[in-house]
Design an enzyme around this catalytic site. Structure first.
Site, PDB file in Angstrom:
ATOM      1  N   LYS A 192       0.876  -1.180   0.000  1.00  0.00           N
ATOM      2  CA  LYS A 192       0.000   0.000   0.000  1.00  0.00           C
ATOM      3  C   LYS A 192       0.912   1.230   0.000  1.00  0.00           C
ATOM      4  O   LYS A 192       1.406   1.647   1.035  1.00  0.00           O
ATOM      5  CB  LYS A 192      -0.874  -0.024   1.258  1.00  0.00           C
ATOM      6  CG  LYS A 192      -2.210   0.673   1.134  1.00  0.00           C
ATOM      7  CD  LYS A 192      -2.123   2.152   0.861  1.00  0.00           C
ATOM      8  CE  LYS A 192      -1.654   2.965   2.056  1.00  0.00           C
ATOM      9  NZ  LYS A 192      -1.370   4.360   1.731  1.00  0.00           N
ATOM     10  N   GLU A 231       9.635   1.541  10.740  1.00  0.00           N
ATOM     11  CA  GLU A 231      10.687   2.509  10.401  1.00  0.00           C
ATOM     12  C   GLU A 231      10.031   3.876  10.492  1.00  0.00           C
ATOM     13  O   GLU A 231       9.332   4.293   9.570  1.00  0.00           O
ATOM     14  CB  GLU A 231      11.204   2.259   8.974  1.00  0.00           C
ATOM     15  CG  GLU A 231      11.834   0.903   8.753  1.00  0.00           C
ATOM     16  CD  GLU A 231      13.242   0.826   9.315  1.00  0.00           C
ATOM     17  OE1 GLU A 231      13.784   1.860   9.730  1.00  0.00           O
ATOM     18  OE2 GLU A 231      13.795  -0.281   9.345  1.00  0.00           O
ATOM     19  N   CYS A 249      13.963  10.756   6.493  1.00  0.00           N
ATOM     20  CA  CYS A 249      13.904  10.404   7.913  1.00  0.00           C
ATOM     21  C   CYS A 249      15.270  10.507   8.575  1.00  0.00           C
ATOM     22  O   CYS A 249      15.360  10.692   9.779  1.00  0.00           O
ATOM     23  CB  CYS A 249      13.364   8.996   8.060  1.00  0.00           C
ATOM     24  SG  CYS A 249      14.272   7.831   7.046  1.00  0.00           S
ATOM     25  N   GLU A 306      10.587  16.822  14.108  1.00  0.00           N
ATOM     26  CA  GLU A 306      11.084  16.622  12.757  1.00  0.00           C
ATOM     27  C   GLU A 306      10.531  17.752  11.873  1.00  0.00           C
ATOM     28  O   GLU A 306       9.316  17.913  11.781  1.00  0.00           O
ATOM     29  CB  GLU A 306      10.513  15.277  12.296  1.00  0.00           C
ATOM     30  CG  GLU A 306      11.246  14.568  11.247  1.00  0.00           C
ATOM     31  CD  GLU A 306      10.568  13.230  10.901  1.00  0.00           C
ATOM     32  OE1 GLU A 306       9.416  12.975  11.316  1.00  0.00           O
ATOM     33  OE2 GLU A 306      11.212  12.453  10.205  1.00  0.00           O
TER      34      GLU A 306
HETATM   35  P1  NAP Z   1       2.719   8.950   7.192  1.00  0.00           P
HETATM   36  O1  NAP Z   1       1.729  10.041   7.126  1.00  0.00           O
HETATM   37  O2  NAP Z   1       2.887   8.219   8.454  1.00  0.00           O
HETATM   38  O3  NAP Z   1       2.314   7.948   6.018  1.00  0.00           O
HETATM   39  C1  NAP Z   1       3.021   6.763   5.770  1.00  0.00           C
HETATM   40  C2  NAP Z   1       2.085   5.719   5.227  1.00  0.00           C
HETATM   41  O4  NAP Z   1       1.065   5.473   6.175  1.00  0.00           O
HETATM   42  C3  NAP Z   1       1.392   6.131   3.934  1.00  0.00           C
HETATM   43  O5  NAP Z   1       1.244   5.005   3.114  1.00  0.00           O
HETATM   44  C4  NAP Z   1       0.047   6.603   4.433  1.00  0.00           C
HETATM   45  O6  NAP Z   1      -0.960   6.439   3.460  1.00  0.00           O
HETATM   46  C5  NAP Z   1      -0.203   5.662   5.574  1.00  0.00           C
HETATM   47  N1  NAP Z   1      -1.138   6.197   6.551  1.00  0.00           N
HETATM   48  C6  NAP Z   1      -1.393   7.486   6.835  1.00  0.00           C
HETATM   49  N2  NAP Z   1      -2.335   7.568   7.793  1.00  0.00           N
HETATM   50  C7  NAP Z   1      -2.685   6.311   8.107  1.00  0.00           C
HETATM   51  C8  NAP Z   1      -3.616   5.758   9.020  1.00  0.00           C
HETATM   52  N3  NAP Z   1      -4.367   6.517   9.816  1.00  0.00           N
HETATM   53  N4  NAP Z   1      -3.718   4.420   9.099  1.00  0.00           N
HETATM   54  C9  NAP Z   1      -2.957   3.655   8.305  1.00  0.00           C
HETATM   55  N5  NAP Z   1      -2.055   4.109   7.410  1.00  0.00           N
HETATM   56  C10 NAP Z   1      -1.925   5.431   7.318  1.00  0.00           C
HETATM   57  O7  NAP Z   1       4.173   9.422   6.783  1.00  0.00           O
HETATM   58  P2  NAP Z   1       4.615  10.254   5.502  1.00  0.00           P
HETATM   59  O8  NAP Z   1       4.226  11.653   5.713  1.00  0.00           O
HETATM   60  O9  NAP Z   1       4.158   9.561   4.263  1.00  0.00           O
HETATM   61  O10 NAP Z   1       6.199  10.079   5.558  1.00  0.00           O
HETATM   62  C11 NAP Z   1       7.006  10.874   6.325  1.00  0.00           C
HETATM   63  C12 NAP Z   1       7.387  10.193   7.615  1.00  0.00           C
HETATM   64  O11 NAP Z   1       7.983   8.935   7.324  1.00  0.00           O
HETATM   65  C13 NAP Z   1       8.420  10.980   8.384  1.00  0.00           C
HETATM   66  O12 NAP Z   1       8.108  10.946   9.754  1.00  0.00           O
HETATM   67  C14 NAP Z   1       9.703  10.201   8.105  1.00  0.00           C
HETATM   68  O13 NAP Z   1      10.701  10.387   9.073  1.00  0.00           O
HETATM   69  C15 NAP Z   1       9.205   8.816   8.049  1.00  0.00           C
HETATM   70  N6  NAP Z   1      10.151   7.939   7.325  1.00  0.00           N
HETATM   71  C16 NAP Z   1      10.865   7.031   8.047  1.00  0.00           C
HETATM   72  C17 NAP Z   1      11.790   6.232   7.395  1.00  0.00           C
HETATM   73  C18 NAP Z   1      12.594   5.224   8.158  1.00  0.00           C
HETATM   74  O14 NAP Z   1      13.191   4.366   7.524  1.00  0.00           O
HETATM   75  N7  NAP Z   1      12.628   5.273   9.480  1.00  0.00           N
HETATM   76  C19 NAP Z   1      11.971   6.363   6.025  1.00  0.00           C
HETATM   77  C20 NAP Z   1      11.221   7.304   5.326  1.00  0.00           C
HETATM   78  C21 NAP Z   1      10.298   8.094   5.996  1.00  0.00           C
HETATM   79  P3  NAP Z   1      -1.628   7.672   2.690  1.00  0.00           P
HETATM   80  O15 NAP Z   1      -0.534   8.507   2.191  1.00  0.00           O
HETATM   81  O16 NAP Z   1      -2.369   6.984   1.601  1.00  0.00           O
HETATM   82  O17 NAP Z   1      -2.505   8.340   3.682  1.00  0.00           O
END
Ligand code: NAP
Length: 478
Positions: free
Chosen positions: A172, A247, A281, A382
């Site tokens: 997804k 992650e 991240c 962040e």
């Molecule tokens: P996010 O809002 O948490 O979204 C990540 C994924 O989760 C997307 O596929 C999103 O889908 C889904 N999602 C969102 N709300 C959800 C919910 N209520 N229930 C289930 N799934 C849900 O994060 P992002 O804004 O895409 O990415 C940025 C974050 O990722 C930052 O905090 C970054 O540090 C972190 N990150 C961490 C790593 C690591 O390896 N540690 C690597 C890259 C990024 P939709 O977009 O379809 O809503």
């Protein structure tokens, strides 16, 4: 353009016929309509992954290796096409997008090599009539939920090891960047993976995720994204005790000691801070610079930042593209304003820029702020933008304490030429990944992951194979 989802080896629309539009963050131009799938399609995808699982796990490891190598080769064959697509849906400069395709294919290729190396173990027994065996078996049907900032690599570092271990997967991708994911999905078919081994659904994340955790057939979910959503998933996973890898967010410190190679530190700072417009991240979010070199460092960083060209990612020489959306712009602005209200000094940047007419207002000038302190949002959250906040320190202990003063524990960087200090500080930093004189530590063969609020589990290297295998102990009485 209308796209479809990959389910049981076939391209399908959402049952409802509903779609949503993916747009280019640099221009707001619509790129494609993708299916808005939900619980029904997720349940079908799980059934398809479950049907495919038994024959897939029984395939010889050499077959899984061969197909994965084929997939990696196809990704590299289509490198330019995938990179162009990624830049248009995500915004990152084309050179970075090409680099991400190489990196993403690297995870598939590395995992291919792990497939035939999933060794078990025989443990010496306490009596002559027993044999104690340890088997490693695939966990079963798995799912990957991925973010928008690395549209290819965040998928392949889950998909590669899952398939290598003999698991099947439902992916997804994030709603902002499903097109790169769908293009990789098409390559899995071309590579010859059997129907149902890889399924890819776009749509409402809450509904799809709920359907995944509601179904006990899904044995493992690997998530990359924010800590906030990771915490939600932990709660959902309790229902069927679904295994998780998380992650999550990071808040990397970047320490420069007085004996550091300053040129190297500046190169590292530019790489880790401004890559992907600061939306990674592991990007440096808090700079701690020894007071004796502080002014020189700031001057050198400012000079280096002034050379970064801002513009749409597909234009030659661009290093800073648009932020992903308007919410991201608001967050960056808020963090800067908060810092200025609390004694921060703006050295450069600090606002949106308009590289030329016709572009969206999401291009943020690379920014440097001096006098960071613990009260600021920049210190505590962040930022996910091209902002480098800087604070001076006096002693090694102070630098380590400042660096560790965060709930996050993903990546940390420091620069020194003192070998003893290098080991001491590497051991003292509460982070899962340490860049010691290195601003780019990630690579497919090394373990990637965090501690504390940055999550648990590891991706990359041989360590990731544990995430997709169960250990089974067999006590055999002769
Ligand atoms: P996010 O809002 O948490 O979204 C990540 C994924 O989760 C997307 O596929 C999103 O889908 C889904 N999602 C969102 N709300 C959800 C919910 N209520 N229930 C289930 N799934 C849900 O994060 P992002 O804004 O895409 O990415 C940025 C974050 O990722 C930052 O905090 C970054 O540090 C972190 N990150 C961490 C790593 C690591 O390896 N540690 C690597 C890259 C990024 P939709 O977009 O379809 O809503």
């Amino acid at each position: 353009m209308q796209t479809l989802n990959l389910l049981n080896g076939e391209w399908v629309a959402a049952e409802s016929g509903e779609t949503f539009t993916v747009t280019n963050p640099a221009t707001d131009e619509p790129l494609a309509d993708v299916p808005r799938c939900g619980a029904l399609e997720t349940t079908r995808a799980i059934a398809s992954a479950q049907r495919a699982y038994t024959p897939w796990r029984k395939e010889p490891a050499a077959t899984r290796e061969r197909l994965l190598r084929q997939l990696a080769e196809l990704m590299l064959r289509d490198r330019e096409k995938l990179a162009q697509l990624m830049t248009r849906e995500q915004g990152k400069p084309l050179a970075e997008a090409r680099g991400e395709i190489d990196y993403a294919a690297g995870f598939i290729d590395w995992a291919a090599g792990e497939a035939p190396r999933l060794y078990g173990e025989m443990i010496p027994a306490s009596s002559a009539d027993k044999r104690l065996l340890v088997l490693r078996q695939p966990v079963g049907v798995t799912a990957a939920i991925t973010p928008w900032n690395f549209p290819a690599a965040m998928i392949t570092r889950k998909l590669g090891p899952a398939l290598a271990a003999g698991c099947t997967m439902i992916i997804k991708p994030a709603r902002q960047t499903p097109l790169t994911a769908l293009a990789i999905g098409a390559l899995t078919l071309e590579a010859g993976f059997p129907p149902g081994v890889v399924n890819l659904l776009t749509g409402d994340s809450t509904t799809i995720t709920k359907a995944l955790f509601d179904n006990p057939l899904v044995r493992k979910v690997s998530f990359t994204g924010s800590t906030e959503i990771g915490q939600l998933l932990i709660r959902q996973s309790a229902q069927h005790v679904t295994r998780l890898s998380l992650e999550l967010g990071g808040h990397a410190p970047f320490i420069v000691f007085d004996d550091a190679d300053l040129e190297a530190a500046i190169t590292g700072a530019i790489t880790t801070k401004y890559r992907n417009m600061g939306q990674t991240c592991i990007c440096a979010n808090r700079f701690f610079i020894h007071h004796s070199i502080h002014d020189t460092f700031v001057e050198m960083l400012q000079q280096a930042v002034s050379t970064l060209k801002v513009g749409p990612g597909w234009e030659e020489g661009v290093r800073i593209g648009p932020l992903i959306d308007d919410t991201a712009v608001i967050k960056v602005k808020d963090h800067i304003q908060d810092a200025l209200n609390k004694g921060g000094k703006l050295c450069c940047g600090g606002s949106l820029v308009q590289p030329r007419d016709g572009l969206a207002r999401r291009f943020f000038a690379p920014t440097i702020i001096q006098n960071m302190n613990r009260e600021m949002l920049l210190f505590n959250e962040e930022t996910f933008g091209p902002v480098a906040p800087i604070q001076a320190f006096r002693t090694e202990e102070e630098a380590v304490a400042l660096a560790n003063a965060s709930p996050y524990g993903l990546a940390a960087y420091f620069y020194t030429r003192d070998a003893s200090r290098l080991m001491r500080v590497a051991e003292a930093l509460d982070y899962g990944i340490i860049g010691a004189n290195d601003g780019a530590p990630s690579t497919p063969q090394a373990p990637f992951g965090g501690i504390k609020a940055s999550g648990y589990g590891r991706e990359g290297g041989r360590y990731v194979m544990h995430e997709y295998t169960d250990i089974k102990y067999v006590s055999w009485k002769l």
